[in-house]
Design a protein around this motif. Sequence first.
Motif, PDB file in Angstrom:
ATOM      1  N   THR A  41     -31.880  -7.716 -14.758  1.00 31.29           N
ATOM      2  CA  THR A  41     -31.808  -7.725 -13.267  1.00 31.29           C
ATOM      3  C   THR A  41     -30.626  -7.109 -12.834  1.00 31.29           C
ATOM      4  N   TYR A  42     -29.341  -7.704 -13.465  1.00 34.41           N
ATOM      5  CA  TYR A  42     -28.320  -7.208 -12.974  1.00 34.41           C
ATOM      6  C   TYR A  42     -27.740  -5.950 -13.933  1.00 34.41           C
ATOM      7  N   ARG A  81     -30.567 -10.463 -20.598  1.00 34.42           N
ATOM      8  CA  ARG A  81     -29.491 -10.069 -19.496  1.00 34.42           C
ATOM      9  C   ARG A  81     -28.708  -8.866 -19.566  1.00 34.42           C
ATOM     10  N   GLY A 136     -25.373 -14.154 -11.096  1.00 31.45           N
ATOM     11  CA  GLY A 136     -26.513 -14.222 -11.179  1.00 31.45           C
ATOM     12  C   GLY A 136     -27.425 -15.100 -10.087  1.00 31.45           C
ATOM     13  N   SER A 137     -28.644 -15.467 -10.286  1.00 37.21           N
ATOM     14  CA  SER A 137     -29.203 -16.274  -9.282  1.00 37.21           C
ATOM     15  C   SER A 137     -29.140 -17.900  -9.511  1.00 37.21           C
ATOM     16  N   VAL A 138     -29.259 -18.280  -8.132  1.00 36.71           N
ATOM     17  CA  VAL A 138     -29.465 -19.838  -8.298  1.00 36.71           C
ATOM     18  C   VAL A 138     -30.446 -20.368  -9.076  1.00 36.71           C
ATOM     19  N   GLY A 139     -30.372 -21.583  -9.805  1.00 35.87           N
ATOM     20  CA  GLY A 139     -31.171 -22.112 -10.447  1.00 35.87           C
ATOM     21  C   GLY A 139     -31.368 -23.514 -10.254  1.00 35.87           C
TER      22      GLY A 139
END
Length: 100
Positions: free
Chosen positions: A74-75, A68, A36-39
Amino acid sequence: MLDFNDTADSIEDYLAALRLLEGAADDVDVLVPGHGSVGGADQVRARIDQDRAYVHALRNAQVPSDPRIGPSATYGWVAGVHERQLQHLARRSEREGTPR
């Protein structure tokens, strides 16, 4: 993502890990997950809550309302992981003769 290989209760192990992360959440400035993305710090507790809701839904044999794994995810590969987790939990439930 649940670990079904070396644990007697992967769901409870995951929930325990979330409790540990939650204990450190106030000291986090940036979250860099393995997937996943950095937050930012403002997202840490929200992600923990989202993971907890997902795992509770799996444990209670409910359909998770988690973006999710939905069609707008997104993924896309995460939906496949989710399906494999559902299948594993269903097989385990059948073997043990217990409801999911």
